[in-house]
Design an enzyme around this catalytic site. Structure first.
Site, PDB file in Angstrom:
ATOM      1  N   GLN A   1       0.845  -1.202   0.000  1.00  0.00           N
ATOM      2  CA  GLN A   1       0.000   0.000   0.000  1.00  0.00           C
ATOM      3  C   GLN A   1       0.875   1.245   0.000  1.00  0.00           C
ATOM      4  O   GLN A   1       1.792   1.367   0.829  1.00  0.00           O
ATOM      5  CB  GLN A   1      -0.937   0.017   1.214  1.00  0.00           C
ATOM      6  CG  GLN A   1      -1.932   1.179   1.153  1.00  0.00           C
ATOM      7  CD  GLN A   1      -2.967   1.160   2.274  1.00  0.00           C
ATOM      8  OE1 GLN A   1      -2.933   0.318   3.175  1.00  0.00           O
ATOM      9  NE2 GLN A   1      -3.881   2.114   2.218  1.00  0.00           N
TER      10      GLN A   1
ATOM     11  N   HIS B   1      -8.636   1.809  -1.197  1.00  0.00           N
ATOM     12  CA  HIS B   1      -9.001   1.686  -2.612  1.00  0.00           C
ATOM     13  C   HIS B   1      -8.968   0.233  -3.027  1.00  0.00           C
ATOM     14  O   HIS B   1      -8.160  -0.551  -2.537  1.00  0.00           O
ATOM     15  CB  HIS B   1      -8.080   2.522  -3.503  1.00  0.00           C
ATOM     16  CG  HIS B   1      -6.616   2.303  -3.257  1.00  0.00           C
ATOM     17  ND1 HIS B   1      -5.966   2.856  -2.173  1.00  0.00           N
ATOM     18  CD2 HIS B   1      -5.705   1.566  -3.916  1.00  0.00           C
ATOM     19  CE1 HIS B   1      -4.697   2.483  -2.200  1.00  0.00           C
ATOM     20  NE2 HIS B   1      -4.508   1.684  -3.245  1.00  0.00           N
TER      21      HIS B   1
HETATM   22  P1  AMP Z   1      -1.458   0.997  -3.546  1.00  0.00           P
HETATM   23  O1  AMP Z   1       0.002   0.771  -3.851  1.00  0.00           O
HETATM   24  O2  AMP Z   1      -2.263  -0.253  -3.375  1.00  0.00           O
HETATM   25  O3  AMP Z   1      -1.633   1.988  -2.423  1.00  0.00           O
HETATM   26  O4  AMP Z   1      -2.071   1.647  -4.858  1.00  0.00           O
HETATM   27  C1  AMP Z   1      -1.879   2.982  -5.176  1.00  0.00           C
HETATM   28  C2  AMP Z   1      -2.046   3.079  -6.667  1.00  0.00           C
HETATM   29  O5  AMP Z   1      -2.221   4.442  -6.974  1.00  0.00           O
HETATM   30  C3  AMP Z   1      -0.835   2.610  -7.474  1.00  0.00           C
HETATM   31  O6  AMP Z   1      -1.216   1.525  -8.322  1.00  0.00           O
HETATM   32  C4  AMP Z   1      -0.421   3.836  -8.263  1.00  0.00           C
HETATM   33  O7  AMP Z   1      -0.002   3.531  -9.574  1.00  0.00           O
HETATM   34  C5  AMP Z   1      -1.697   4.657  -8.252  1.00  0.00           C
HETATM   35  N1  AMP Z   1      -1.507   6.093  -8.386  1.00  0.00           N
HETATM   36  C6  AMP Z   1      -0.586   6.871  -7.786  1.00  0.00           C
HETATM   37  N2  AMP Z   1      -0.761   8.158  -8.137  1.00  0.00           N
HETATM   38  C7  AMP Z   1      -1.830   8.178  -8.983  1.00  0.00           C
HETATM   39  C8  AMP Z   1      -2.512   9.202  -9.701  1.00  0.00           C
HETATM   40  N3  AMP Z   1      -2.138  10.505  -9.614  1.00  0.00           N
HETATM   41  N4  AMP Z   1      -3.559   8.866 -10.489  1.00  0.00           N
HETATM   42  C9  AMP Z   1      -3.956   7.581 -10.574  1.00  0.00           C
HETATM   43  N5  AMP Z   1      -3.349   6.567  -9.932  1.00  0.00           N
HETATM   44  C10 AMP Z   1      -2.305   6.859  -9.143  1.00  0.00           C
END
Ligand code: AMP
Length: 113
Positions: free
Chosen positions: A93, A99
């Protein structure tokens, strides 16, 4: 307290490729997709992680699970898609606003690693 990245996307303060929204949640495309379809389904309420959801969030969690298949279908996943919730840094995370990853659009192997 400062807003999470996802609150800023939901508010339109930073850009996001939003594909679905309702009164409880918003879905937008992951900026670093792991598959042809890679969406993030995010509750408007900024619960930091799944383990911090309370009994009062049960209906919201149910709504997220009910909404994910509809968004997956809307985005062309067909019958196969995967939901992932990373809970805690050790699980990958990186954004501390709950999410669901909705991943699809290709064959998905198991176990995920
Ligand atoms: P997690 O690592 O499970 O917390 O997932 C966070 C996700 O957010 C990752 O897959 C990132 O690629 C995605 N992410 C980070 N910044 C953005 C952004 N500005 N717009 C869309 N997705 C994002």
């Amino acid at each position: 307290m400062s807003q999470t990245l996802f609150e800023k996307i939901i508010a339109g303060d930073i850009p996001g490729d939003i594909v679905y929204e309702d009164e409880h949640c918003v879905a937008f495309r992951d900026v670093a997709p792991a598959a042809p379809v890679h969406l993030l389904l995010v509750p408007r309420k900024p619960i930091p992680k799944l383990a911090e959801a309370s009994d009062g969030d049960s209906a919201l969690l149910g709504h997220l699970l009910r909404t994910a298949p509809k968004v997956a279908a809307q985005e062309g996943c067909g019958e196969a898609f995967r939901l992932v919730i990373n809970n805690g840094e050790g699980a990958g995370q990186s954004v501390f606003h709950l999410h669901l990853h909705i991943i699809g659009g290709r064959e998905l192997s198991w176990p995920p690693g």
